[in-house]
Design an enzyme around this catalytic site. Structure first.
Site, PDB file in Angstrom:
ATOM      1  N   ASP A  79       0.854  -1.369  -0.024  1.00 57.63           N
ATOM      2  CA  ASP A  79       0.069  -0.034   0.049  1.00 57.63           C
ATOM      3  C   ASP A  79       0.927   1.292  -0.263  1.00 57.63           C
ATOM      4  O   ASP A  79       1.968   1.491   0.851  1.00 57.63           O
ATOM      5  CB  ASP A  79      -1.019  -0.089   1.319  1.00 57.63           C
ATOM      6  CG  ASP A  79      -2.435  -0.417   0.913  1.00 57.63           C
ATOM      7  OD1 ASP A  79      -2.895  -0.395  -0.014  1.00 57.63           O
ATOM      8  OD2 ASP A  79      -2.878  -0.623   2.143  1.00 57.63           O
ATOM      9  N   GLU A 174     -13.944  -2.388  -1.615  1.00 56.46           N
ATOM     10  CA  GLU A 174     -14.328  -2.475  -0.055  1.00 56.46           C
ATOM     11  C   GLU A 174     -15.527  -2.399   0.365  1.00 56.46           C
ATOM     12  O   GLU A 174     -15.984  -1.013  -0.115  1.00 56.46           O
ATOM     13  CB  GLU A 174     -13.116  -1.771   0.653  1.00 56.46           C
ATOM     14  CG  GLU A 174     -13.257  -1.749   2.326  1.00 56.46           C
ATOM     15  CD  GLU A 174     -12.133  -1.481   2.889  1.00 56.46           C
ATOM     16  OE1 GLU A 174     -10.939  -1.064   2.190  1.00 56.46           O
ATOM     17  OE2 GLU A 174     -12.029  -1.406   4.293  1.00 56.46           O
TER      18      GLU A 174
HETATM   19  O1  KIV Z   1      -4.776  -2.048   4.344  1.00 60.72           O
HETATM   20  C1  KIV Z   1      -5.437  -3.016   4.013  1.00 60.72           C
HETATM   21  O2  KIV Z   1      -5.192  -4.067   4.557  1.00 60.72           O
HETATM   22  C2  KIV Z   1      -6.210  -2.988   2.778  1.00 60.72           C
HETATM   23  C3  KIV Z   1      -7.059  -4.172   2.696  1.00 60.72           C
HETATM   24  C4  KIV Z   1      -8.219  -4.028   3.869  1.00 60.72           C
HETATM   25  C5  KIV Z   1      -7.557  -4.440   1.415  1.00 60.72           C
HETATM   26  O3  KIV Z   1      -6.240  -2.095   2.111  1.00 60.72           O
END
Ligand code: KIV
Length: 255
Positions: A79, A174
């Protein structure tokens, strides 16, 4: 190649994805998952932050370096945290840093139309991108289920088309209403990965700590497959008894 294989799973087999924040967990998940995400959810799960907005680039990089050691087969996605992709230049610089320092396969960004040009820039620079639509924890403080209102539905459908056009290889949906998740999944060529977004997505993702019951919270979209807190409690209780009764260490544990 890994990404191509991943996309090809669409309409053939459901895709299995989970989050991991460290090497040991990742090495177990790697046997069962097609995709492992180092999610910025680590901010709330591990650091008790009120939102993922407090997570820094450095935190993501350090956790990802640990996860990388445990992932051999699965696609590893990291991310990009809040405020690291406010414009194309910033996004490219930070995405390159994440890719080179963590050796991950791809990065994930939250949003649709607003980040269309940013995603295009990353893809043009050979950085594989996963999208994220529906509930967007980095920018949405309401944590409300998406897709009930017509305007919301239309926006998600448009955003999904834009993400595909920008070149994402997949995206997370989500907390999206069932019929909308189904519609989006059927009309988009890349796989959709759902969390609280029905069985109609091409795959599913959960936060590992929720699935194993390490996180004591209960969420409707999570099925707890074990209660690891109980297991840890049992083990630690036995250890503490053994230490107090001088049963541990015994001869076998001593040098
Ligand atoms: O940050 C995370 O764990 C996510 C998932 C919930 C898809 O983006």
């Amino acid at each position: 190649m890994k990404i191509k294989k991943f996309i090809n799973k669409k309409n053939k087999t459901k895709i299995v994805a989970l989050t991991a924040y460290s090497k040991n967990a990742a090495s177990i998940l790697d046997n069962y998952c097609d995709l492992i995400l180092v999610g910025d959810s680590l901010g709330s799960v591990l650091y008790n932050y009120k939102s993922t907005r407090e997570v820094s680039l450095n935190m993501m990089i350090e956790h990802s370096k640990s996860v990388r050691m445990g992932v051999k087969k699965a696609l590893m996605v990291v991310d990009m945290p809040h405020n690291t992709y406010r414009n194309s230049r910033e996004a490219l610089k930070n995405a390159k840093k994440i890719m080179s320092k963590t050796k991950c396969d791809a990065v994930k960004l939250e949003g649709g139309k607003k980040i269309f040009e940013i995603i295009k820039t990353l893809v043009k620079n050979k950085i594989p991108v996963m999208g994220h639509l529906g509930l967007l924890p980095q920018s949405d403080k309401t944590f409300i289920f998406k897709g009930k209102k017509k305007s919301e539905r239309d926006r998600i459908i448009k955003d999904a088309q834009l993400l595909e056009k920008a070149g994402v290889f997949s995206f997370v949906l989500e907390c999206v209403e069932t019929s909308l998740a189904k519609l989006v999944t059927q009309n988009i060529k890349v796989p959709t990965i759902g969390i609280g977004a029905s069985k109609y997505c091409d795959g599913q993702i959960l936060v590992l700590d929720d699935l194993i019951g390490l996180n004591p919270m209960n969420y409707r979209f999570v099925k707890k497959y074990t209660n690891i807190r109980k297991e840890i409690s049992r083990a630690v209780s036995n250890y503490s008894k053994d230490v107090r009764k001088i049963k541990f260490p015994n001869k076998k544990n001593s040098f």
